[in-house]
Design a protein around this motif. Structure first.
Motif, mmCIF file in Angstrom:
data_model
loop_
_atom_site.group_PDB
_atom_site.id
_atom_site.type_symbol
_atom_site.label_atom_id
_atom_site.label_comp_id
_atom_site.label_asym_id
_atom_site.label_seq_id
_atom_site.Cartn_x
_atom_site.Cartn_y
_atom_site.Cartn_z
ATOM 1 N N THR A 1 0.821 -1.211 0.000
ATOM 2 C CA THR A 1 0.000 0.000 0.000
ATOM 3 C C THR A 1 0.855 1.261 0.000
ATOM 4 O OG1 THR A 1 -1.619 1.299 1.257
ATOM 5 C CG2 THR A 1 -0.169 -0.143 2.529
ATOM 6 N N PRO A 2 0.521 2.243 -0.835
ATOM 7 C CA PRO A 2 1.262 3.507 -0.796
ATOM 8 C C PRO A 2 0.810 4.425 0.337
ATOM 9 C CG PRO A 2 -0.355 3.537 -2.568
ATOM 10 C CD PRO A 2 -0.407 2.160 -1.973
ATOM 11 N N THR A 3 -0.316 4.107 0.985
ATOM 12 C CA THR A 3 -0.888 5.031 1.975
ATOM 13 C C THR A 3 -1.159 4.409 3.337
ATOM 14 O OG1 THR A 3 -3.172 4.518 1.341
ATOM 15 C CG2 THR A 3 -2.065 6.301 0.128
ATOM 16 N N GLY A 4 -1.419 3.120 3.382
ATOM 17 C CA GLY A 4 -1.859 2.491 4.627
ATOM 18 C C GLY A 4 -3.347 2.609 4.872
ATOM 19 N N ASN A 5 -4.077 3.260 3.967
ATOM 20 C CA ASN A 5 -5.518 3.432 4.146
ATOM 21 C C ASN A 5 -6.232 2.104 3.868
ATOM 22 O OD1 ASN A 5 -5.319 6.222 4.691
ATOM 23 N ND2 ASN A 5 -5.198 6.657 2.501
ATOM 24 N N LEU A 6 -7.018 1.662 4.840
ATOM 25 C CA LEU A 6 -7.634 0.340 4.730
ATOM 26 C C LEU A 6 -8.807 0.298 3.763
ATOM 27 C CD1 LEU A 6 -6.741 -0.546 8.252
ATOM 28 C CD2 LEU A 6 -7.057 -2.410 6.635
ATOM 29 N N HIS A 7 -9.290 1.458 3.290
ATOM 30 C CA HIS A 7 -10.336 1.370 2.264
ATOM 31 C C HIS A 7 -9.767 0.892 0.932
ATOM 32 C CE1 HIS A 7 -10.113 5.747 0.409
ATOM 33 N NE2 HIS A 7 -8.931 5.209 0.525
ATOM 34 N N GLY A 8 -8.452 0.787 0.829
ATOM 35 C CA GLY A 8 -7.827 0.202 -0.356
ATOM 36 C C GLY A 8 -7.494 -1.267 -0.197
ATOM 37 N N MET A 9 -7.958 -1.896 0.892
ATOM 38 C CA MET A 9 -7.575 -3.272 1.190
ATOM 39 C C MET A 9 -8.728 -4.259 1.420
ATOM 40 S SD MET A 9 -4.451 -2.622 3.878
ATOM 41 C CE MET A 9 -3.449 -1.140 3.799
ATOM 42 N N PRO A 10 -10.001 -3.880 1.328
ATOM 43 C CA PRO A 10 -11.049 -4.817 1.756
ATOM 44 C C PRO A 10 -11.113 -6.121 0.972
ATOM 45 C CG PRO A 10 -12.025 -2.897 0.696
ATOM 46 C CD PRO A 10 -10.586 -2.577 0.956
ATOM 47 N N VAL A 11 -10.888 -6.095 -0.333
ATOM 48 C CA VAL A 11 -10.974 -7.339 -1.095
ATOM 49 C C VAL A 11 -9.832 -8.269 -0.694
ATOM 50 C CG1 VAL A 11 -11.096 -8.382 -3.381
ATOM 51 C CG2 VAL A 11 -12.109 -6.139 -3.007
ATOM 52 N N ALA A 12 -8.644 -7.698 -0.515
ATOM 53 C CA ALA A 12 -7.512 -8.512 -0.073
ATOM 54 C C ALA A 12 -7.795 -9.133 1.293
ATOM 55 C CB ALA A 12 -6.247 -7.662 -0.018
ATOM 56 N N CYS A 13 -8.334 -8.333 2.219
ATOM 57 C CA CYS A 13 -8.650 -8.854 3.553
ATOM 58 C C CYS A 13 -9.681 -9.973 3.467
ATOM 59 C CB CYS A 13 -9.171 -7.734 4.452
ATOM 60 S SG CYS A 13 -7.902 -6.599 5.043
ATOM 61 N N LEU A 14 -10.703 -9.780 2.675
ATOM 62 C CA LEU A 14 -11.747 -10.795 2.543
ATOM 63 C C LEU A 14 -11.212 -12.075 1.917
ATOM 64 C CD1 LEU A 14 -14.564 -8.360 1.461
ATOM 65 C CD2 LEU A 14 -14.687 -9.863 3.467
ATOM 66 N N CYS A 15 -10.162 -11.951 1.094
ATOM 67 C CA CYS A 15 -9.540 -13.124 0.476
ATOM 68 C C CYS A 15 -8.403 -13.685 1.321
ATOM 69 C CB CYS A 15 -9.052 -12.770 -0.923
ATOM 70 S SG CYS A 15 -10.377 -12.469 -2.118
ATOM 71 N N GLY A 16 -8.275 -13.189 2.565
ATOM 72 C CA GLY A 16 -7.335 -13.780 3.503
ATOM 73 C C GLY A 16 -5.997 -13.100 3.616
ATOM 74 N N LYS A 17 -5.819 -11.969 2.929
ATOM 75 C CA LYS A 17 -4.547 -11.247 2.960
ATOM 76 C C LYS A 17 -4.716 -9.973 3.779
ATOM 77 C CE LYS A 17 -3.129 -12.919 -1.623
ATOM 78 N NZ LYS A 17 -1.982 -13.711 -1.170
ATOM 79 N N GLY A 18 -4.370 -10.058 5.068
ATOM 80 C CA GLY A 18 -4.525 -8.899 5.933
ATOM 81 C C GLY A 18 -4.368 -9.290 7.383
ATOM 82 N N PRO A 19 -4.653 -8.366 8.296
ATOM 83 C CA PRO A 19 -4.527 -8.659 9.719
ATOM 84 C C PRO A 19 -5.557 -9.694 10.161
ATOM 85 C CG PRO A 19 -5.496 -6.499 9.390
ATOM 86 C CD PRO A 19 -5.069 -6.975 8.051
ATOM 87 N N GLN A 20 -5.142 -10.579 11.049
ATOM 88 C CA GLN A 20 -5.987 -11.707 11.429
ATOM 89 C C GLN A 20 -7.341 -11.273 11.976
ATOM 90 O OE1 GLN A 20 -4.326 -14.302 14.407
ATOM 91 N NE2 GLN A 20 -5.661 -16.006 13.852
ATOM 92 N N ALA A 21 -7.385 -10.181 12.711
ATOM 93 C CA ALA A 21 -8.651 -9.729 13.294
ATOM 94 C C ALA A 21 -9.683 -9.406 12.220
ATOM 95 C CB ALA A 21 -8.419 -8.506 14.175
ATOM 96 N N LEU A 22 -9.225 -9.029 11.016
ATOM 97 C CA LEU A 22 -10.140 -8.728 9.916
ATOM 98 C C LEU A 22 -10.357 -9.934 9.015
ATOM 99 C CD1 LEU A 22 -8.931 -5.134 8.936
ATOM 100 C CD2 LEU A 22 -10.977 -5.754 10.243
ATOM 101 N N THR A 23 -9.303 -10.702 8.751
ATOM 102 C CA THR A 23 -9.460 -11.833 7.824
ATOM 103 C C THR A 23 -10.299 -12.959 8.419
ATOM 104 O OG1 THR A 23 -7.391 -12.864 8.560
ATOM 105 C CG2 THR A 23 -7.260 -11.348 6.687
ATOM 106 N N THR A 24 -10.425 -12.999 9.750
ATOM 107 C CA THR A 24 -11.180 -14.079 10.407
ATOM 108 C C THR A 24 -12.456 -13.571 11.061
ATOM 109 O OG1 THR A 24 -9.919 -13.812 12.472
ATOM 110 C CG2 THR A 24 -9.058 -15.376 10.851
ATOM 111 N N LEU A 25 -12.940 -12.420 10.634
ATOM 112 C CA LEU A 25 -14.092 -11.796 11.295
ATOM 113 C C LEU A 25 -15.335 -12.684 11.261
ATOM 114 C CD1 LEU A 25 -14.683 -9.176 12.793
ATOM 115 C CD2 LEU A 25 -15.263 -8.117 10.608
ATOM 116 N N GLY A 26 -15.521 -13.437 10.186
ATOM 117 C CA GLY A 26 -16.699 -14.299 10.085
ATOM 118 C C GLY A 26 -16.386 -15.776 10.172
ATOM 119 N N GLY A 27 -15.193 -16.114 10.668
ATOM 120 C CA GLY A 27 -14.768 -17.508 10.736
ATOM 121 C C GLY A 27 -13.376 -17.638 10.168
ATOM 122 N N PRO A 28 -12.879 -18.855 10.008
ATOM 123 C CA PRO A 28 -11.528 -19.054 9.479
ATOM 124 C C PRO A 28 -11.342 -18.371 8.122
ATOM 125 C CG PRO A 28 -12.418 -21.121 10.315
ATOM 126 C CD PRO A 28 -13.548 -20.141 10.322
ATOM 127 N N ALA A 29 -10.163 -17.790 7.924
ATOM 128 C CA ALA A 29 -9.856 -17.126 6.653
ATOM 129 C C ALA A 29 -9.648 -18.174 5.550
ATOM 130 C CB ALA A 29 -8.615 -16.272 6.812
#
Length: 306
Positions: A138-166
């Motif tokens: 990321t060039p900014t660190g802004n998380l609105h540029g990361m939601p698809v990556a997080c949902l696909c398991g690439k991100g901080p554990q607290a977000l990638t596992t929000l609805g169960g195992p990533a």
């Protein structure tokens, strides 16, 4: 999902993941533009559940590649609970954002619900951006540029596992439409993940009709259809009220066709409306365009032929 579920409007007034302040005013702008009235005009029952509550925006620099991570986690946890509650009540949740990082909570709840129900999931990601950055690129660190990556398991554990195992989503269930701004390293990650992307060049060459036909292939009565509508999907000429405008987006007619083709399936089961920023708007013009398009998602049609 019943033929006409109750609509739950869920406000999430935060700009915690965004590059600019102001998306926190988005839910109220959509209400002022008459989203409740527009949906009722389509014969729907609407319950406005009010606004969720979360931490204020501390407006700090990134730490370890993430900006405002604890606050983003808190807001997405609240969104996850609210969207999950709506789905368990057999309602159709509409998340009124807020910035696009909130889709992590929304889609984690939707994916969890689909797993519990044994249903397929198709996600239509309407956006100018791929939102597949990670903390390492990321060039900014802004998380609105990361939601698809997080949902696909690439991100901080607290977000990638929000609805169960990533991961919460498999890339194969996502179709991105209207993309026209992708960072160089992000593009590599998108290709690596194998996302289906109908970018603006595809739409220029083949048309919105063909893009939507392909994006909806395989959707059937056993499919939960989720639309994540970032208002910067639209061309800035018709939607200036966003923080990250990118020229060359869909025209009003192309956007209407997109929404009408989704409505034609009769399968829309959840919706995010995000990144509306009244601080950059002109007399609530963008909110009014967004509400008009949302009305088309729920059945308002320009169709005159039999």
């Amino acid at each position: 999902m019943s033929a006409s579920p109750v609509i739950h409007l869920i406000g999430a007034p935060t700009d915690i993941g965004a590059a600019d302040r102001g998306a926190s005013m988005g839910p109220e702008a959509l209400r002022v533009a008459g989203i409740d009235r527009a949906l009722r005009a389509q014969g729907l029952t609407v319950l406005d559940t009010g606004n969720l509550i979360g931490p204020h925006n501390p407006w700090q620099p990134p730490a370890c590649g993430y900006r405002h991570l604890p606050e983003v986690i808190a807001w997405n946890t609240a969104v996850h609970q609210a969207v999950g509650d709506a789905l368990r009540a057999q309602a159709l949740p509409i998340l009124l954002g807020g910035d696009h990082c909130l889709a992590i909570g929304s889609l984690s709840a939707v994916a969890q619900h689909c797993r519990a129900q044994g249903r397929k999931l198709r996600v239509l990601w309407l956006d100018a951006h791929a939102d597949f950055n990670t903390h390492t690129v990321t060039p900014t660190g802004n998380l609105h540029g990361m939601p698809v990556a997080c949902l696909c398991g690439k991100g901080p554990q607290a977000l990638t596992t929000l609805g169960g195992p990533a991961p919460q989503l498999q890339p194969s269930c996502i179709r991105q439409i209207g993309i026209r701004s992708v960072d160089a390293e992000e593009k590599r990650l998108v290709h690596q993940a194998g996302l289906d992307v109908f970018d603006m060049r595809y739409i220029d060459e083949y048309g919105m009709r063909d893009a939507m036909r392909r994006a909806l292939e395989g959707v059937d009565a056993d499919t939960h259809l989720h639309v994540s509508f970032d208002v910067d999907f639209l061309d800035p000429d018709i939607a200036p009220g966003v923080g990250t405008t990118v020229p060359g987006g869909p025209t009003y007619r192309e956007a209407q066709l997109c929404m009408e083709m989704i409505a034609d399936t009769g399968l829309l089961a959840s919706l995010d409306v995000v990144e509306l920023n009244p601080a950059f708007d002109e007399r609530n013009r963008t909110a009014e365009v967004a509400v008009d398009l949302i009305e088309s998602l729920f059945g308002k049609s320009t169709l005159m032929r039999r």
